[in-house]
Scaffold this motif. Structure first.
Motif, PDB file in Angstrom:
ATOM      1  N   SER A 188     -74.637  12.364   3.780  1.00 56.20           N
ATOM      2  CA  SER A 188     -74.252  13.364   4.780  1.00 56.20           C
ATOM      3  C   SER A 188     -74.655  12.948   6.192  1.00 56.20           C
ATOM      4  O   SER A 188     -74.857  13.803   7.044  1.00 56.20           O
ATOM      5  CB  SER A 188     -74.887  14.709   4.424  1.00 56.20           C
ATOM      6  OG  SER A 188     -76.287  14.618   4.427  1.00 56.20           O
ATOM      7  N   TYR A 189     -74.738  11.645   6.440  1.00 58.38           N
ATOM      8  CA  TYR A 189     -75.197  11.181   7.756  1.00 58.38           C
ATOM      9  C   TYR A 189     -74.172  11.422   8.859  1.00 58.38           C
ATOM     10  O   TYR A 189     -74.498  11.320  10.042  1.00 58.38           O
ATOM     11  CB  TYR A 189     -75.586   9.700   7.711  1.00 58.38           C
ATOM     12  CG  TYR A 189     -74.432   8.748   7.553  1.00 58.38           C
ATOM     13  CD1 TYR A 189     -73.780   8.228   8.663  1.00 58.38           C
ATOM     14  CD2 TYR A 189     -73.984   8.386   6.287  1.00 58.38           C
ATOM     15  CE1 TYR A 189     -72.709   7.353   8.517  1.00 58.38           C
ATOM     16  CE2 TYR A 189     -72.935   7.518   6.133  1.00 58.38           C
ATOM     17  CZ  TYR A 189     -72.295   7.010   7.249  1.00 58.38           C
ATOM     18  OH  TYR A 189     -71.237   6.160   7.105  1.00 58.38           O
ATOM     19  N   GLN A 190     -72.945  11.771   8.531  1.00 59.67           N
ATOM     20  CA  GLN A 190     -71.928  12.005   9.556  1.00 59.67           C
ATOM     21  C   GLN A 190     -72.193  13.291  10.338  1.00 59.67           C
ATOM     22  O   GLN A 190     -71.736  13.429  11.467  1.00 59.67           O
ATOM     23  CB  GLN A 190     -70.525  12.109   8.921  1.00 59.67           C
ATOM     24  CG  GLN A 190     -70.083  10.874   8.204  1.00 59.67           C
ATOM     25  CD  GLN A 190     -70.464  10.887   6.728  1.00 59.67           C
ATOM     26  OE1 GLN A 190     -71.163  11.772   6.263  1.00 59.67           O
ATOM     27  NE2 GLN A 190     -70.031   9.884   6.007  1.00 59.67           N
ATOM     28  N   VAL A 191     -72.918  14.226   9.746  1.00 63.31           N
ATOM     29  CA  VAL A 191     -73.229  15.502  10.395  1.00 63.31           C
ATOM     30  C   VAL A 191     -74.653  15.416  10.938  1.00 63.31           C
ATOM     31  O   VAL A 191     -75.608  15.326  10.167  1.00 63.31           O
ATOM     32  CB  VAL A 191     -73.102  16.678   9.401  1.00 63.31           C
ATOM     33  CG1 VAL A 191     -73.394  17.992  10.092  1.00 63.31           C
ATOM     34  CG2 VAL A 191     -71.727  16.684   8.757  1.00 63.31           C
ATOM     35  N   PRO A 192     -74.810  15.424  12.266  1.00 66.17           N
ATOM     36  CA  PRO A 192     -76.150  15.234  12.854  1.00 66.17           C
ATOM     37  C   PRO A 192     -77.199  16.238  12.358  1.00 66.17           C
ATOM     38  O   PRO A 192     -78.351  15.870  12.142  1.00 66.17           O
ATOM     39  CB  PRO A 192     -75.918  15.398  14.351  1.00 66.17           C
ATOM     40  CG  PRO A 192     -74.478  15.077  14.552  1.00 66.17           C
ATOM     41  CD  PRO A 192     -73.782  15.524  13.300  1.00 66.17           C
ATOM     42  N   LEU A 193     -76.811  17.498  12.161  1.00 62.67           N
ATOM     43  CA  LEU A 193     -77.774  18.497  11.693  1.00 62.67           C
ATOM     44  C   LEU A 193     -78.322  18.118  10.320  1.00 62.67           C
ATOM     45  O   LEU A 193     -79.537  18.169  10.096  1.00 62.67           O
ATOM     46  CB  LEU A 193     -77.118  19.877  11.620  1.00 62.67           C
ATOM     47  CG  LEU A 193     -77.998  20.989  11.046  1.00 62.67           C
ATOM     48  CD1 LEU A 193     -79.216  21.222  11.922  1.00 62.67           C
ATOM     49  CD2 LEU A 193     -77.197  22.255  10.859  1.00 62.67           C
TER      50      LEU A 193
ATOM     51  N   LEU B  44     -82.203  17.157   9.342  1.00 62.03           N
ATOM     52  CA  LEU B  44     -82.902  17.879   8.277  1.00 62.03           C
ATOM     53  C   LEU B  44     -83.380  16.917   7.192  1.00 62.03           C
ATOM     54  O   LEU B  44     -84.485  17.065   6.668  1.00 62.03           O
ATOM     55  CB  LEU B  44     -81.994  18.954   7.674  1.00 62.03           C
ATOM     56  CG  LEU B  44     -81.769  20.184   8.541  1.00 62.03           C
ATOM     57  CD1 LEU B  44     -80.731  21.100   7.892  1.00 62.03           C
ATOM     58  CD2 LEU B  44     -83.059  20.921   8.784  1.00 62.03           C
ATOM     59  N   GLY B  45     -82.561  15.932   6.868  1.00 61.65           N
ATOM     60  CA  GLY B  45     -82.965  14.930   5.888  1.00 61.65           C
ATOM     61  C   GLY B  45     -84.173  14.139   6.345  1.00 61.65           C
ATOM     62  O   GLY B  45     -85.071  13.843   5.557  1.00 61.65           O
ATOM     63  N   VAL B  46     -84.216  13.803   7.616  1.00 61.01           N
ATOM     64  CA  VAL B  46     -85.356  13.061   8.164  1.00 61.01           C
ATOM     65  C   VAL B  46     -86.619  13.918   8.129  1.00 61.01           C
ATOM     66  O   VAL B  46     -87.696  13.451   7.741  1.00 61.01           O
ATOM     67  CB  VAL B  46     -85.050  12.583   9.607  1.00 61.01           C
ATOM     68  CG1 VAL B  46     -86.290  12.043  10.286  1.00 61.01           C
ATOM     69  CG2 VAL B  46     -83.946  11.539   9.590  1.00 61.01           C
TER      70      VAL B  46
END
Length: 55
Positions: free
Chosen positions: A24-29, A33-35
């Motif tokens: 889901s890296y295409q969506v900055p949010l 959140l993943g980071v």
């Protein structure tokens, strides 16, 4: 025993988070959140490993 389960759970959460963030890296949010989740997971593992080493 509980510490080993917590460490295993932290590893599983980290692996799932890496996969989820990668897909889901295409969506900055979702990326941020993943980071944040990954950083929290690393802290979790650090604390659990610290508890295990104190025993």
């Amino acid at each position: 025993m509980k510490s080993n389960i917590a460490i295993l759970m932290g590893i599983m959460i980290g692996l799932a988070d890496i996969y989820w963030t990668y897909t889901s890296y295409q969506v900055p949010l979702w990326l941020w959140l993943g980071v944040i989740i990954f950083i929290a997971d690393l802290i979790w593992l650090w604390i659990d490993i610290g508890f295990r080493n104190k025993k």
